[in-house]
Design a protein around this motif. Structure first.
Motif, PDB file in Angstrom:
ATOM      1  N   PRO A 151       0.813  -1.224   0.000  1.00 18.37           N
ATOM      2  CA  PRO A 151       0.000   0.000   0.000  1.00 18.37           C
ATOM      3  C   PRO A 151       0.846   1.274   0.000  1.00 18.37           C
ATOM      4  CG  PRO A 151      -0.828  -1.572   1.617  1.00 18.37           C
ATOM      5  CD  PRO A 151       0.481  -2.108   1.132  1.00 18.37           C
ATOM      6  N   VAL A 152       1.996   1.211   0.692  1.00 18.55           N
ATOM      7  CA  VAL A 152       2.929   2.335   0.699  1.00 18.55           C
ATOM      8  C   VAL A 152       4.007   2.066  -0.339  1.00 18.55           C
ATOM      9  CG1 VAL A 152       4.542   3.677   2.091  1.00 18.55           C
ATOM     10  CG2 VAL A 152       2.472   2.731   3.134  1.00 18.55           C
ATOM     11  N   LYS A 153       4.360   3.053  -1.096  1.00 17.86           N
ATOM     12  CA  LYS A 153       5.375   2.869  -2.136  1.00 17.86           C
ATOM     13  C   LYS A 153       6.772   2.855  -1.525  1.00 17.86           C
ATOM     14  CE  LYS A 153       2.846   4.701  -6.109  1.00 17.86           C
ATOM     15  NZ  LYS A 153       2.856   5.662  -7.245  1.00 17.86           N
ATOM     16  N   TYR A 154       7.408   1.700  -1.605  1.00 15.74           N
ATOM     17  CA  TYR A 154       8.775   1.544  -1.108  1.00 15.74           C
ATOM     18  C   TYR A 154       9.733   1.198  -2.234  1.00 15.74           C
ATOM     19  CZ  TYR A 154       7.113   1.768   3.711  1.00 15.74           C
ATOM     20  OH  TYR A 154       6.578   2.193   4.902  1.00 15.74           O
ATOM     21  N   ASN A 155       9.414   1.621  -3.447  1.00 14.88           N
ATOM     22  CA  ASN A 155      10.289   1.300  -4.573  1.00 14.88           C
ATOM     23  C   ASN A 155      11.488   2.229  -4.674  1.00 14.88           C
ATOM     24  OD1 ASN A 155       8.214   3.234  -5.248  1.00 14.88           O
ATOM     25  ND2 ASN A 155       8.943   3.196  -7.360  1.00 14.88           N
ATOM     26  N   ARG A 156      11.471   3.354  -3.949  1.00 17.56           N
ATOM     27  CA  ARG A 156      12.590   4.295  -3.984  1.00 17.56           C
ATOM     28  C   ARG A 156      13.532   4.067  -2.806  1.00 17.56           C
ATOM     29  NH1 ARG A 156      12.374   5.644  -9.190  1.00 17.56           N
ATOM     30  NH2 ARG A 156      10.361   6.565  -9.768  1.00 17.56           N
ATOM     31  N   LEU A 178      31.649   9.174  10.890  1.00 15.26           N
ATOM     32  CA  LEU A 178      30.725   8.043  10.984  1.00 15.26           C
ATOM     33  C   LEU A 178      29.867   7.927   9.724  1.00 15.26           C
ATOM     34  CD1 LEU A 178      29.535   8.377  14.708  1.00 15.26           C
ATOM     35  CD2 LEU A 178      31.546   7.199  13.794  1.00 15.26           C
ATOM     36  N   ASN A 179      29.423   9.064   9.188  1.00 19.03           N
ATOM     37  CA  ASN A 179      28.637   9.038   7.956  1.00 19.03           C
ATOM     38  C   ASN A 179      29.458   8.557   6.766  1.00 19.03           C
ATOM     39  OD1 ASN A 179      26.115   9.901   8.933  1.00 19.03           O
ATOM     40  ND2 ASN A 179      26.722  12.051   8.846  1.00 19.03           N
ATOM     41  N   LYS A 180      30.736   8.821   6.804  1.00 16.65           N
ATOM     42  CA  LYS A 180      31.642   8.396   5.736  1.00 16.65           C
ATOM     43  C   LYS A 180      31.811   6.878   5.719  1.00 16.65           C
ATOM     44  CE  LYS A 180      36.421   9.418   4.255  1.00 16.65           C
ATOM     45  NZ  LYS A 180      37.657  10.157   4.624  1.00 16.65           N
ATOM     46  N   VAL A 181      31.776   6.269   6.900  1.00 21.85           N
ATOM     47  CA  VAL A 181      32.077   4.849   7.027  1.00 21.85           C
ATOM     48  C   VAL A 181      30.830   3.970   6.940  1.00 21.85           C
ATOM     49  CG1 VAL A 181      33.054   3.094   8.591  1.00 21.85           C
ATOM     50  CG2 VAL A 181      34.170   5.333   8.355  1.00 21.85           C
ATOM     51  N   LYS A 182      29.699   4.470   7.348  1.00 23.41           N
ATOM     52  CA  LYS A 182      28.482   3.645   7.416  1.00 23.41           C
ATOM     53  C   LYS A 182      28.042   3.175   6.025  1.00 23.41           C
ATOM     54  CE  LYS A 182      24.780   7.046   6.763  1.00 23.41           C
ATOM     55  NZ  LYS A 182      24.161   6.362   5.593  1.00 23.41           N
ATOM     56  N   PRO A 183      27.255   2.088   5.948  1.00 21.32           N
ATOM     57  CA  PRO A 183      26.637   1.714   4.666  1.00 21.32           C
ATOM     58  C   PRO A 183      25.726   2.838   4.185  1.00 21.32           C
ATOM     59  CG  PRO A 183      26.445  -0.060   6.267  1.00 21.32           C
ATOM     60  CD  PRO A 183      26.943   1.132   7.014  1.00 21.32           C
ATOM     61  N   PRO A 184      25.554   2.994   2.876  1.00 19.01           N
ATOM     62  CA  PRO A 184      24.825   4.162   2.363  1.00 19.01           C
ATOM     63  C   PRO A 184      23.369   4.243   2.809  1.00 19.01           C
ATOM     64  CG  PRO A 184      25.328   2.590   0.611  1.00 19.01           C
ATOM     65  CD  PRO A 184      26.121   2.174   1.796  1.00 19.01           C
ATOM     66  N   TYR A 185      22.658   3.112   2.839  1.00 17.68           N
ATOM     67  CA  TYR A 185      21.234   3.138   3.195  1.00 17.68           C
ATOM     68  C   TYR A 185      21.012   2.304   4.462  1.00 17.68           C
ATOM     69  CZ  TYR A 185      20.782   4.700  -1.672  1.00 17.68           C
ATOM     70  OH  TYR A 185      20.904   5.376  -2.859  1.00 17.68           O
ATOM     71  N   ASN A 186      21.627   2.697   5.555  1.00 17.13           N
ATOM     72  CA  ASN A 186      21.608   1.855   6.750  1.00 17.13           C
ATOM     73  C   ASN A 186      20.286   1.897   7.517  1.00 17.13           C
ATOM     74  OD1 ASN A 186      22.290   4.552   7.436  1.00 17.13           O
ATOM     75  ND2 ASN A 186      23.130   3.882   9.402  1.00 17.13           N
ATOM     76  N   ILE A 187      19.464   2.925   7.301  1.00 15.11           N
ATOM     77  CA  ILE A 187      18.154   2.994   7.936  1.00 15.11           C
ATOM     78  C   ILE A 187      17.088   2.920   6.835  1.00 15.11           C
ATOM     79  CG2 ILE A 187      16.611   4.260   9.480  1.00 15.11           C
ATOM     80  CD1 ILE A 187      19.202   3.466  10.827  1.00 15.11           C
ATOM     81  N   ASN A 188      16.316   1.855   6.808  1.00 21.67           N
ATOM     82  CA  ASN A 188      15.364   1.677   5.716  1.00 21.67           C
ATOM     83  C   ASN A 188      14.209   2.672   5.806  1.00 21.67           C
ATOM     84  OD1 ASN A 188      12.855   0.337   6.964  1.00 21.67           O
ATOM     85  ND2 ASN A 188      14.511  -0.955   7.745  1.00 21.67           N
ATOM     86  N   GLN A 189      13.486   2.850   4.698  1.00 22.28           N
ATOM     87  CA  GLN A 189      12.435   3.867   4.639  1.00 22.28           C
ATOM     88  C   GLN A 189      11.273   3.561   5.571  1.00 22.28           C
ATOM     89  OE1 GLN A 189      12.788   6.807   2.816  1.00 22.28           O
ATOM     90  NE2 GLN A 189      11.135   7.315   4.244  1.00 22.28           N
ATOM     91  N   ALA A 190      10.906   2.279   5.702  1.00 25.59           N
ATOM     92  CA  ALA A 190       9.813   1.926   6.608  1.00 25.59           C
ATOM     93  C   ALA A 190      10.143   2.338   8.036  1.00 25.59           C
ATOM     94  CB  ALA A 190       9.537   0.425   6.530  1.00 25.59           C
ATOM     95  N   ALA A 191      11.376   2.080   8.461  1.00 20.37           N
ATOM     96  CA  ALA A 191      11.792   2.485   9.807  1.00 20.37           C
ATOM     97  C   ALA A 191      11.758   3.999   9.951  1.00 20.37           C
ATOM     98  CB  ALA A 191      13.189   1.947  10.105  1.00 20.37           C
TER      99      ALA A 191
END
Length: 350
Positions: free
Chosen positions: A45-50, A232-245
């Motif tokens: 129902p919510v668009k999570y394609n991006r 910390l932002n330089k080292v972290k994975p690029p999308y470490n917090i998903n959109q649903a969260a």
């Protein structure tokens, strides 16, 4: 003088972070054909394609209002465990540098150190009072000590660490002091967040898992000077917090009144639970707590734990943890749950 550059690993100094499609484009657009996403949407129902915002700015701006700190001084991790891991990977050279821990304390500091091949130096808290042995700490620190982790309120003991001792460490240690305030919402002691402008070597960890009741979303927070946050932002994975969260956190942060009510109720129930446990012959001592749990020294931790399991009640057996001999860690539940666990312990025949 605190010199962050001298603490950084050489490979991190040279690191060029991964650049996401959303990092490279700033502004508004009607058509996005830059990240190889599914342009038709998602089967929800919510668009999570991006892909989500890699820097989680909407969440950070809302947290900034609540915490009283600029959004650029906030780092969000996939739980506090990711914050811990990124700190090790940023500042500690494998097999060379060391970290100081104060057992008994949160176990992931040591697990993450072992994963990253960082030497662990343990300075045990003082027996019974569970405070830092400052003389022993001075002996443990050397030129390769990069991080000191202080859990306050401490897990599993529940007590806050003396503020003057923490301030002394901040003033005299050339490395980074990490204060884990996962349970600060339940504490008498105030957060160290206002001191961020005073101590450039300070990192404060908090979480949305405890007082905010969002453990399943896995969102941990770190507060520090902008220089450290940028690392910390330089080292972290690029999308470490998903959109649903991110979406659910934004909704939750609008309900601070409800959370404050839960905190007040938890503190009241904590004191009632402590008093009830202290009255039991099976309980030798209940240690003072500034958290949403209590540590109770019992006559037979293993026996009581196994009996509670049979009754469908799960607590944490900490009897094998250093300085916690015979102790159970019991989370503060609802009034009904607290009465149930007390009555169950009362009925144990040892």
């Amino acid at each position: 003088m605190f010199d962050l550059n001298s603490l950084l690993r050489d490979n991190i100094k040279r690191l060029v972070p991964y650049s996401t499609a959303r990092d490279e484009f700033k502004g508004e657009a009607a058509i996005f054909l830059d990240a190889n996403e599914n342009s038709y949407g998602s089967p929800l129902p919510v668009k999570y394609n991006r892909y989500p915002d890699p820097m989680q700015w909407k969440v950070k701006y809302k947290l900034a209002d609540i915490k009283g700190v600029p959004p650029q001084n906030i780092f969000l991790g996939n739980g506090s465990d990711e914050v811990i891991d990124v700190l090790y990977r940023s500042f500690c050279r494998p097999g060379i540098d060391n970290v100081v821990l104060f057992p008994p304390t949160y176990g992931m500091y040591e697990v993450s150190a072992n994963i990253n091949d960082v030497i662990v130096r343990k300075v045990s808290l003082t027996p019974d009072t569970y405070q830092i042995d400052m003389a022993a700490l001075q002996q443990a620190v050397d030129e390769n000590t990069k991080l000191i982790f202080i859990c306050s309120p401490n897990n599993p003991t529940g007590n806050s660490i003396n503020r003057t001792d923490i301030e002394m460490i901040l003033n005299n240690f050339d490395g980074i002091v990490v204060i884990d305030e996962a349970y600060i919402n339940f504490a008498r002691q105030k957060t160290f967040i206002p001191e961020l402008t005073e101590y450039p070597n300070l990192v404060i960890m908090q979480t949305l898992s405890k007082a905010w009741g969002l453990a399943a979303l896995r969102v941990g927070m770190a507060f520090a000077g902008e220089e450290i946050i940028n690392v910390l932002n330089k080292v972290k994975p690029p999308y470490n917090i998903n959109q649903a969260a991110q979406d659910l956190v934004l909704q939750a942060l609008d309900n601070i009144g409800q959370v404050n009510e839960w905190i007040r109720d938890t503190v009241i129930e904590r004191d009632k639970l402590s008093a009830a446990l202290e009255s039991l012959p099976q309980v030798l001592e209940v240690y003072p707590s500034d958290a949403n749990f209590v540590l109770a020294k019992t006559t037979d931790a293993k026996g009581i734990y196994n009996y509670l399991v049979e009754q469908g009640i799960i607590v944490r057996d900490r009897s094998k943890v250093e300085l916690c001999n015979g102790s159970l860690r019991i989370t503060v539940g609802t009034p009904e749950e607290n009465i149930t666990v007390v009555n169950a312990i009362k009925s144990v025949q040892l």
